[in-house]
Design a protein around this motif. Structure first.
Motif, PDB file in Angstrom:
ATOM      1  N   PHE A 267       0.934  -1.193   0.036  1.00 41.47           N
ATOM      2  CA  PHE A 267      -0.213   0.010   0.035  1.00 41.47           C
ATOM      3  C   PHE A 267       0.782   1.234  -0.139  1.00 41.47           C
ATOM      4  CE2 PHE A 267       0.497   1.696   4.069  1.00 41.47           C
ATOM      5  CZ  PHE A 267       1.103   0.644   5.121  1.00 41.47           C
ATOM      6  N   GLU A 268       0.302   2.369  -0.390  1.00 40.20           N
ATOM      7  CA  GLU A 268       1.234   3.764  -0.383  1.00 40.20           C
ATOM      8  C   GLU A 268       0.107   4.721   0.323  1.00 40.20           C
ATOM      9  OE1 GLU A 268       2.987   4.584  -4.148  1.00 40.20           O
ATOM     10  OE2 GLU A 268       3.795   2.536  -4.239  1.00 40.20           O
TER      11      GLU A 268
ATOM     12  N   GLY B  32      -7.290   5.577  -1.762  1.00 46.05           N
ATOM     13  CA  GLY B  32      -7.745   4.900  -2.905  1.00 46.05           C
ATOM     14  C   GLY B  32      -7.423   5.686  -4.273  1.00 46.05           C
TER      15      GLY B  32
ATOM     16  N   CYS C   2      -3.693   5.300  -5.560  1.00 45.42           N
ATOM     17  CA  CYS C   2      -2.441   4.845  -5.902  1.00 45.42           C
ATOM     18  C   CYS C   2      -2.762   3.548  -6.543  1.00 45.42           C
ATOM     19  CB  CYS C   2      -1.389   4.651  -5.145  1.00 45.42           C
ATOM     20  SG  CYS C   2      -1.449   3.592  -3.703  1.00 45.42           S
ATOM     21  N   GLY C   3      -3.614   2.638  -5.977  1.00 44.64           N
ATOM     22  CA  GLY C   3      -3.910   1.504  -6.527  1.00 44.64           C
ATOM     23  C   GLY C   3      -2.984   0.363  -6.462  1.00 44.64           C
ATOM     24  N   SER C   4      -1.973   0.671  -5.324  1.00 41.80           N
ATOM     25  CA  SER C   4      -0.850  -0.453  -5.137  1.00 41.80           C
ATOM     26  C   SER C   4      -1.643  -1.313  -4.037  1.00 41.80           C
ATOM     27  CB  SER C   4       0.122   0.483  -4.299  1.00 41.80           C
ATOM     28  OG  SER C   4      -0.258   0.920  -2.964  1.00 41.80           O
ATOM     29  N   CYS C   5      -2.703  -1.210  -3.450  1.00 43.07           N
ATOM     30  CA  CYS C   5      -3.416  -2.282  -2.683  1.00 43.07           C
ATOM     31  C   CYS C   5      -4.385  -3.200  -3.394  1.00 43.07           C
ATOM     32  CB  CYS C   5      -4.024  -1.511  -1.684  1.00 43.07           C
ATOM     33  SG  CYS C   5      -5.335  -0.402  -1.913  1.00 43.07           S
TER      34      CYS C   5
HETATM   35 FE1  FES Z   1      -3.219   3.615  -2.348  1.00 45.91          FE
HETATM   36 FE2  FES Z   1      -5.094   1.814  -1.605  1.00 45.91          FE
HETATM   37  S1  FES Z   1      -3.278   2.214  -0.547  1.00 45.91           S
HETATM   38  S2  FES Z   1      -5.270   3.020  -3.316  1.00 45.91           S
END
Ligand code: FES
Length: 121
Positions: A39-40, A44, A46-49
């Motif tokens: 996650f970053e 909602g 960055c999409g990293s999660c």
């Molecule tokens: Fe960035 Fe979920 S941590 S979208």
């Protein structure tokens, strides 16, 4: 009580039980249980999660509401279609992909597929 199984290709399954009425996201539950979902932003954006959600057969599918940010990011990533968004909102049909930082489990039993984050191991 939501029963959440976290599954990745590089780690053993980890089962977690979220407290009924808890408003924590899947990412929050994962972190509380030592599951390393990447996650970053936690917003909602960055999409990293990105996770794939598998609903256990015969159990209710309840956590279908998507946030506006989640819809936007999943569309950008090519992980959801307009039809799937409509199906989720109108027909309670769960889309296969979600963002762990936006998805709040309620009473369902799910298997969360994710990519292990070795940087946090
Ligand atoms: Fe960035 Fe979920 S941590 S979208």
């Amino acid at each position: 009580m939501p029963i959440i199984t976290f599954r990745s290709t590089t780690t053993k399954d980890k089962r977690a039980y979220a407290t009924a009425g808890d408003t924590g996201t899947i990412l929050t539950v994962a972190r509380a249980n030592g599951v390393k979902i990447p996650f970053e932003c936690q917003e909602g954006e960055c999409g990293s999660c990105l996770i794939r959600v598998e609903y256990v057969e015969g159990k209710p599918r309840m956590a279908i509401a998507l946030t506006e940010r989640e819809k936007t990011k999943l569309k950008e990533l090519g992980k959801i279609t307009e039809e799937q968004i409509t199906d989720a909102e109108v027909n309670d049909v769960a889309p296969p992909y979600r963002l762990a930082c936006q998805f709040i489990a309620r009473e369902e039993e799910v298997i969360i597929h994710y990519e292990h984050c070795p940087a946090e191991a």
